[in-house]
Design an enzyme around this catalytic site. Structure first.
Site, PDB file in Angstrom:
ATOM      1  N   SER A 146       0.818  -5.552  -5.756  1.00 52.24           N
ATOM      2  CA  SER A 146       0.231  -6.771  -6.042  1.00 52.24           C
ATOM      3  C   SER A 146       1.267  -6.935  -7.170  1.00 52.24           C
ATOM      4  O   SER A 146       1.040  -8.271  -7.605  1.00 52.24           O
ATOM      5  CB  SER A 146      -0.609  -5.218  -6.517  1.00 52.24           C
ATOM      6  OG  SER A 146      -0.724  -4.090  -6.686  1.00 52.24           O
ATOM      7  N   ASP A 174       2.615  -1.101 -13.735  1.00 51.70           N
ATOM      8  CA  ASP A 174       3.106  -1.980 -12.988  1.00 51.70           C
ATOM      9  C   ASP A 174       3.531  -3.061 -13.048  1.00 51.70           C
ATOM     10  O   ASP A 174       4.882  -3.945 -12.767  1.00 51.70           O
ATOM     11  CB  ASP A 174       2.575  -1.819 -12.255  1.00 51.70           C
ATOM     12  CG  ASP A 174       1.230  -0.699 -12.016  1.00 51.70           C
ATOM     13  OD1 ASP A 174       2.519   0.273 -11.297  1.00 51.70           O
ATOM     14  OD2 ASP A 174       0.350  -1.058 -10.808  1.00 51.70           O
ATOM     15  N   GLY A 217       1.050  -1.638   0.143  1.00 55.14           N
ATOM     16  CA  GLY A 217       0.684   0.031  -0.027  1.00 55.14           C
ATOM     17  C   GLY A 217       1.066   1.608   0.162  1.00 55.14           C
ATOM     18  O   GLY A 217       0.557   2.041   0.446  1.00 55.14           O
ATOM     19  N   TYR A 272      -9.989   4.640  -7.591  1.00 60.12           N
ATOM     20  CA  TYR A 272      -9.492   3.925  -8.988  1.00 60.12           C
ATOM     21  C   TYR A 272     -10.394   4.037 -10.531  1.00 60.12           C
ATOM     22  O   TYR A 272     -10.329   4.182 -11.650  1.00 60.12           O
ATOM     23  CB  TYR A 272      -7.945   3.007  -8.520  1.00 60.12           C
ATOM     24  CG  TYR A 272      -6.988   2.206  -9.725  1.00 60.12           C
ATOM     25  CD1 TYR A 272      -5.653   3.215 -10.225  1.00 60.12           C
ATOM     26  CD2 TYR A 272      -8.120   1.931 -10.993  1.00 60.12           C
ATOM     27  CE1 TYR A 272      -5.866   2.712 -10.947  1.00 60.12           C
ATOM     28  CE2 TYR A 272      -7.488   1.764 -11.742  1.00 60.12           C
ATOM     29  CZ  TYR A 272      -5.698   2.122 -11.842  1.00 60.12           C
ATOM     30  OH  TYR A 272      -4.846   2.002 -12.933  1.00 60.12           O
TER      31      TYR A 272
HETATM   32  C1  GLA Z   1      -1.997   1.690 -10.424  1.00 58.24           C
HETATM   33  C2  GLA Z   1      -2.012   0.733 -11.113  1.00 58.24           C
HETATM   34  C3  GLA Z   1      -1.189   1.191 -12.517  1.00 58.24           C
HETATM   35  C4  GLA Z   1      -1.730   2.704 -12.504  1.00 58.24           C
HETATM   36  C5  GLA Z   1      -0.726   3.876 -11.562  1.00 58.24           C
HETATM   37  C6  GLA Z   1      -1.812   5.083 -11.807  1.00 58.24           C
HETATM   38  O1  GLA Z   1      -0.631   1.926  -9.377  1.00 58.24           O
HETATM   39  O2  GLA Z   1      -2.242  -0.660 -11.216  1.00 58.24           O
HETATM   40  O3  GLA Z   1      -1.800   0.672 -13.448  1.00 58.24           O
HETATM   41  O4  GLA Z   1      -2.533   3.230 -13.253  1.00 58.24           O
HETATM   42  O5  GLA Z   1      -1.856   3.035 -10.375  1.00 58.24           O
HETATM   43  O6  GLA Z   1      -0.256   5.831 -12.522  1.00 58.24           O
END
Ligand code: GLA
Length: 376
Positions: A118, A162, A112, A212
């Site tokens: 993740s 990510d 977090g 989100y």
């Molecule tokens: C999270 C999501 C990514 C991206 C970022 C913001 O980390 O997993 O895919 O959207 O937020 O840039």
């Protein structure tokens, strides 16, 4: 569940977290991002257990584990288990070669904190199982199935950044990734005498249950409006600064802020990549400050703690730029700090942060590192 004491792994996999230099929330809008893996990672130890279907997983950090059967994969009420279950589900949709295994997971990545623990969890598991059972998945398959697992089992409609950064990164480089074509360039990064210092706000936000998905929907609504005038527009990636300006009066104010941020953020990613290539560190720093302003005021995914730290850094000539990195609502700020002033800056920021929020700040340096790999 306790894990068998005589556990001797056949395979050890390291799966890193990531930072994103710039380009936040642009990935699911099919724009540009500039991430890299960092040396903080999750270690997986794997062993085949010679059963058809039984899998035992144990988290050394949580000191807890669970057993599952490959023919009975379903979502769990325990959040971290869903990252595992989601990945197994996606693998089973692609191959019938998976069999029973035992696995321990040990994380040095704070959860977090916007460093994408993740993706590290998903990709490390997929990478290890691919190796252990010779599944024949490519790196790109691993990236994409891990992203899909997060959509289906965790419930965050995340972009691809990510997972891509966790698997594809190279030491000493950042990745300029085009999230539309998936074309990418590894850009060497030399910022000496400056260092990348992360300040962890310790404010953590669960993306799955957060704003989100709302942000993603707002961007889609924006695209639907823009498309009425410009039918060729398929995503915010296709929108220019001049085009979005035409909608200032007619589009809902919130949607307009969201869309304007994404359009300018895409532009900032390309400018940052060029600044790094030209070694223009001042420009790099000012683009970070500009990005944070948008994150905070237009996309509204910051929080008072992140804003405080970014503002605080502006008093220091030794800091070229700073911004909150990752999905938002807390996590870490990235600060570009002169090496001679790192200690003084961290000390003063820690004191000021403690006074303002009564939270003990955590600071650490990061270096662009290699993506998921097998430990020899
Ligand atoms: C999270 C999501 C990514 C991206 C970022 C913001 O980390 O997993 O895919 O959207 O937020 O840039």
């Amino acid at each position: 569940m306790s894990f068998p004491e005589n556990f001797t792994p056949e395979l050890v996999v390291e799966s890193p977290g990531r930072i994103n230099l710039i380009g936040e929330h642009t990935d699911y809008n099919l724009g540009y991002v500039l991430p890299t893996a960092i040396e903080k990672k999750i270690t997986f130890k794997f062993k085949r257990n010679h059963t058809e279907k039984e899998c035992n997983l144990y988290s050394l950090g949580y000191n807890t584990g669970f057993t599952l059967q490959l023919d009975k994969i379903a979502r769990s009420n325990v959040e971290w288990e869903n990252y595992i279950l989601g990945v197994l589900n996606e693998i089973l949709l692609r191959t019938d070669k998976l069999r029973g295994f035992d696995c321990t997971i040990e994380s040095k990545l704070p959860m977090g904190s916007g460093l994408s623990s993740s993706a590290a969890l998903e990709c490390g598991l997929a990478f290890g199982l691919n190796e252990l059972f010779d599944l024949g998945l490519s790196k790109m398959d691993i990236v994409q199935l891990s992203q899909k697992a997060e959509h289906t089992f965790v419930g965050t409609q995340c972009g691809i950044m990510d997972q891509f950064a966790s698997v594809m990164s190279e030491k000493g480089h950042v990745i300029l990734l085009d999230c539309k074509s998936l074309e990418h360039q590894q850009i060497p990064i030399h910022i000496a005498p400056y260092k990348m210092i992360m300040l962890n706000t310790k404010v953590s936000h669960n993306l799955a249950s957060s704003e989100y998905n709302t942000r993603k929907r707002e961007c889609e609504e924006g695209v639907a409006i823009i498309k009425k005038k410009y039918p060729e527009v398929m995503s915010l990636r296709d929108v220019t600064a001049t085009m979005i300006q035409e909608f200032e009066e007619t589009m809902d104010a919130t949607l307009f802020k969201r869309c304007s941020f994404i359009v300018s953020e895409n532009d900032r990613v390309l400018k940052t990549a060029n600044a790094l290539k030209a070694n223009d560190l001042k420009l790099f720093g000012s683009l970070l400050y500009e990005a944070h302003e948008g994150i905070s005021k237009l996309y509204e995914v910051s929080c008072p703690e992140s804003d405080f730290l970014v503002d605080f850094s502006k008093q220091y000539n030794a800091v070229l730029g700073a911004r909150q990195t990752g999905g938002g609502f807390g996590g870490c700020t990235l600060n570009i700090v002169h090496k001679d002033k790192v200690n003084a800056f961290v000390e003063e920021a820690t004191k000021a942060y403690k006074e303002a929020f009564n939270i003990e700040l955590e600071a650490f340096e990061v270096q662009p590192s290699a993506g998921t790999y097998i430990q020899n």
